[in-house]
Design a protein around this motif. Structure first.
Motif, PDB file in Angstrom:
ATOM      1  N   GLN A  46       7.941   4.310 -66.858  1.00  0.00           N
ATOM      2  CA  GLN A  46       6.752   4.050 -67.233  1.00  0.00           C
ATOM      3  C   GLN A  46       5.785   4.329 -66.210  1.00  0.00           C
ATOM      4  O   GLN A  46       4.642   4.717 -66.513  1.00  0.00           O
ATOM      5  N   LEU A  47       6.222   4.111 -64.938  1.00  0.00           N
ATOM      6  CA  LEU A  47       5.171   4.367 -63.788  1.00  0.00           C
ATOM      7  C   LEU A  47       5.086   5.950 -63.833  1.00  0.00           C
ATOM      8  O   LEU A  47       4.004   6.555 -63.548  1.00  0.00           O
ATOM      9  N   ILE A  48       6.180   6.837 -64.306  1.00  0.00           N
ATOM     10  CA  ILE A  48       5.988   8.382 -63.972  1.00  0.00           C
ATOM     11  C   ILE A  48       5.145   8.888 -65.168  1.00  0.00           C
ATOM     12  O   ILE A  48       4.202   9.596 -64.931  1.00  0.00           O
ATOM     13  N   SER A  49       5.265   8.384 -66.445  1.00  0.00           N
ATOM     14  CA  SER A  49       4.531   8.838 -67.504  1.00  0.00           C
ATOM     15  C   SER A  49       3.219   8.354 -67.329  1.00  0.00           C
ATOM     16  O   SER A  49       2.144   9.143 -67.501  1.00  0.00           O
ATOM     17  N   GLY A  50       2.899   7.050 -66.986  1.00  0.00           N
ATOM     18  CA  GLY A  50       1.566   6.601 -67.081  1.00  0.00           C
ATOM     19  C   GLY A  50       0.926   7.089 -65.846  1.00  0.00           C
ATOM     20  O   GLY A  50      -0.418   7.516 -66.123  1.00  0.00           O
ATOM     21  N   ILE A  51       1.568   7.393 -64.689  1.00  0.00           N
ATOM     22  CA  ILE A  51       0.621   8.063 -63.613  1.00  0.00           C
ATOM     23  C   ILE A  51       0.283   9.465 -63.924  1.00  0.00           C
ATOM     24  O   ILE A  51      -0.636   9.958 -63.752  1.00  0.00           O
ATOM     25  N   THR A  52       1.443  10.223 -64.656  1.00  0.00           N
ATOM     26  CA  THR A  52       1.045  11.666 -64.911  1.00  0.00           C
ATOM     27  C   THR A  52      -0.010  11.657 -66.046  1.00  0.00           C
ATOM     28  O   THR A  52      -0.939  12.421 -65.761  1.00  0.00           O
ATOM     29  N   GLY A  61       9.653  12.375 -60.722  1.00  0.00           N
ATOM     30  CA  GLY A  61       9.141  12.698 -61.965  1.00  0.00           C
ATOM     31  C   GLY A  61       8.403  14.046 -61.851  1.00  0.00           C
ATOM     32  O   GLY A  61       7.774  14.352 -61.132  1.00  0.00           O
ATOM     33  N   THR A 100       2.467  18.377 -61.679  1.00  0.00           N
ATOM     34  CA  THR A 100       2.305  16.954 -61.084  1.00  0.00           C
ATOM     35  C   THR A 100       3.823  16.498 -60.710  1.00  0.00           C
ATOM     36  O   THR A 100       4.439  16.209 -61.916  1.00  0.00           O
ATOM     37  N   VAL A 139       2.766  12.829 -55.738  1.00  0.00           N
ATOM     38  CA  VAL A 139       2.452  11.273 -55.652  1.00  0.00           C
ATOM     39  C   VAL A 139       3.624  10.654 -55.225  1.00  0.00           C
ATOM     40  O   VAL A 139       4.722  10.943 -55.539  1.00  0.00           O
ATOM     41  N   LEU A 173      -2.600   9.556 -66.479  1.00  0.00           N
ATOM     42  CA  LEU A 173      -3.793   9.223 -65.631  1.00  0.00           C
ATOM     43  C   LEU A 173      -4.278  10.439 -64.897  1.00  0.00           C
ATOM     44  O   LEU A 173      -5.573  10.561 -65.133  1.00  0.00           O
ATOM     45  N   ILE A 174      -3.457  11.196 -64.154  1.00  0.00           N
ATOM     46  CA  ILE A 174      -3.905  12.106 -63.530  1.00  0.00           C
ATOM     47  C   ILE A 174      -4.464  13.360 -64.542  1.00  0.00           C
ATOM     48  O   ILE A 174      -5.486  13.895 -64.236  1.00  0.00           O
ATOM     49  N   THR A 175      -3.588  13.633 -65.406  1.00  0.00           N
ATOM     50  CA  THR A 175      -4.236  14.422 -66.421  1.00  0.00           C
ATOM     51  C   THR A 175      -5.423  14.415 -66.897  1.00  0.00           C
ATOM     52  O   THR A 175      -6.182  15.101 -67.064  1.00  0.00           O
ATOM     53  N   GLU A 176      -5.849  12.885 -67.566  1.00  0.00           N
ATOM     54  CA  GLU A 176      -6.898  12.725 -68.045  1.00  0.00           C
ATOM     55  C   GLU A 176      -7.991  12.759 -67.006  1.00  0.00           C
ATOM     56  O   GLU A 176      -9.141  13.398 -67.323  1.00  0.00           O
ATOM     57  N   LYS A 211       0.964   6.905 -52.080  1.00  0.00           N
ATOM     58  CA  LYS A 211       0.080   8.262 -51.666  1.00  0.00           C
ATOM     59  C   LYS A 211      -0.032   9.213 -52.708  1.00  0.00           C
ATOM     60  O   LYS A 211       0.786   9.594 -53.269  1.00  0.00           O
ATOM     61  N   ILE A 249       6.068  13.361 -58.972  1.00  0.00           N
ATOM     62  CA  ILE A 249       5.784  11.895 -58.367  1.00  0.00           C
ATOM     63  C   ILE A 249       7.443  11.489 -57.987  1.00  0.00           C
ATOM     64  O   ILE A 249       8.261  11.604 -58.485  1.00  0.00           O
ATOM     65  N   GLY A 297       5.587  14.257 -66.014  1.00  0.00           N
ATOM     66  CA  GLY A 297       5.724  13.319 -66.979  1.00  0.00           C
ATOM     67  C   GLY A 297       7.142  12.563 -67.309  1.00  0.00           C
ATOM     68  O   GLY A 297       7.208  11.403 -67.556  1.00  0.00           O
ATOM     69  N   LEU A 330      -1.452  -0.249 -63.532  1.00  0.00           N
ATOM     70  CA  LEU A 330      -0.166   0.191 -64.211  1.00  0.00           C
ATOM     71  C   LEU A 330       1.096  -0.574 -63.337  1.00  0.00           C
ATOM     72  O   LEU A 330       1.889  -0.954 -63.909  1.00  0.00           O
ATOM     73  N   LEU A 375      -8.401   6.792 -60.468  1.00  0.00           N
ATOM     74  CA  LEU A 375      -7.342   6.671 -60.019  1.00  0.00           C
ATOM     75  C   LEU A 375      -6.561   5.470 -59.536  1.00  0.00           C
ATOM     76  O   LEU A 375      -5.541   4.922 -59.742  1.00  0.00           O
TER      77      LEU A 375
END
Lengths: 73, 73, 73, 73, 73, 73
Positions: free
Chosen positions: B20-26, D53, B40, B4, B28-31, C5, B42, D56, C28, C21
């Motif tokens: 927060q962006l890194i942990s949140g997006i990771t 990142g 993953t 990402v 979300l993708i995991t879920e 991206k 980022i 995470g 977020l 996503l």
């Protein structure tokens, strides 16, 4: 929804030149594709000369050898 | 294997906000995709205001005119 | 003005997962950075398994060997 | 007409190492794809440790915990 | 050595329009930056409507709602 | 944590050539930067000839004129 990325070597591009690229490309996209300019984003990224390779050589090395990227006239 | 890239204007994003962006997006993708977070990556890239164009104008010019990117409330 | 991206291997991601996503990341970014969502663009790019290399191997080869990217449970 | 982008964490990569990556990848592409090296451009982008990142976590946090990206031997 | 990437939604862009974008942007860069056009590469990438998110929604959903990206007149 | 993106024109690159690029670049990065190959991701993206512009022309047009990207010998 266009997104445009311009990568170029960091060799003294001025704020005015950047503005000319941004307005020119946005206008072109608006004309050619009939896109709302409020959906067009343009990102300029300047790259250090050690970080750009062309024909297997760092651009910093090419510049030391007197090889430029200028238009032939 | 997601990768990402987040590009945003350099306007005082803090280390904590990046985390927060890194942990949140990771997460979300995991879920959503059931991906192993160890695959993953980022990357956040901050862009100078002279280097981002929106609607044909540099963001630095938009900010000088008082136009911000903040959420309307 | 964020642009995001997401590149991931083409392995059956559904339209619904893509929507999750897109809405999740936009939310977020809106929360963490207080950005107007009307300035956030997200692009998803699915990559064929022959075209993604990990640890020196094509993902298509890894999958043939039974190595997946799924979360360990 | 290949264009190659290499993104890596900013952790002391030297000018010589960059040159080795540029010449090595250009040669590889020339050999494998039989491409004219004068059409091959390579861009290296170093990313701050707070901006990458993995799993995470910011790489800066991983490094503080003593987790490196070095090859296991 | 500029490299330009244009990402836009796949909505019937013709070969002629692509050619206009390529020649127009190359000319602009040649004029504004005095760059040799033989060093300018431009890549156009069309993105499926399910894969582009704007304001938290897939563009395919926005189009179903009758929201277009066309210039207001 | 390197991520590498290779963009090239879609002109019959085989699965074997892709594998050679992936293994060769991963090895090079492992050797030059001493990076764990389990952290190296490589993405290959083939671009249609109408979508790549060089020197102001679509590559599809250049190929029709008999201009190739092959190595001079």
């Amino acid at each position: 929804m266009p997104y445009v990325k311009i990568e170029l070597t960091r060799e003294g591009v001025t704020r005015e030149q950047k503005q000319q690229l941004i307005s020119g490309i946005t206008e072109l996209i608006t004309e050619v594709l009939d896109k709302d300019p409020n959906l067009t984003h343009i990102v300029i990224q300047e790259i250090e000369l050690d970080d750009w390779g062309f024909a297997g050589e760092q651009v910093s090395v090419l510049r030391e050898k007197g090889i430029t990227a200028q238009r032939k006239k």
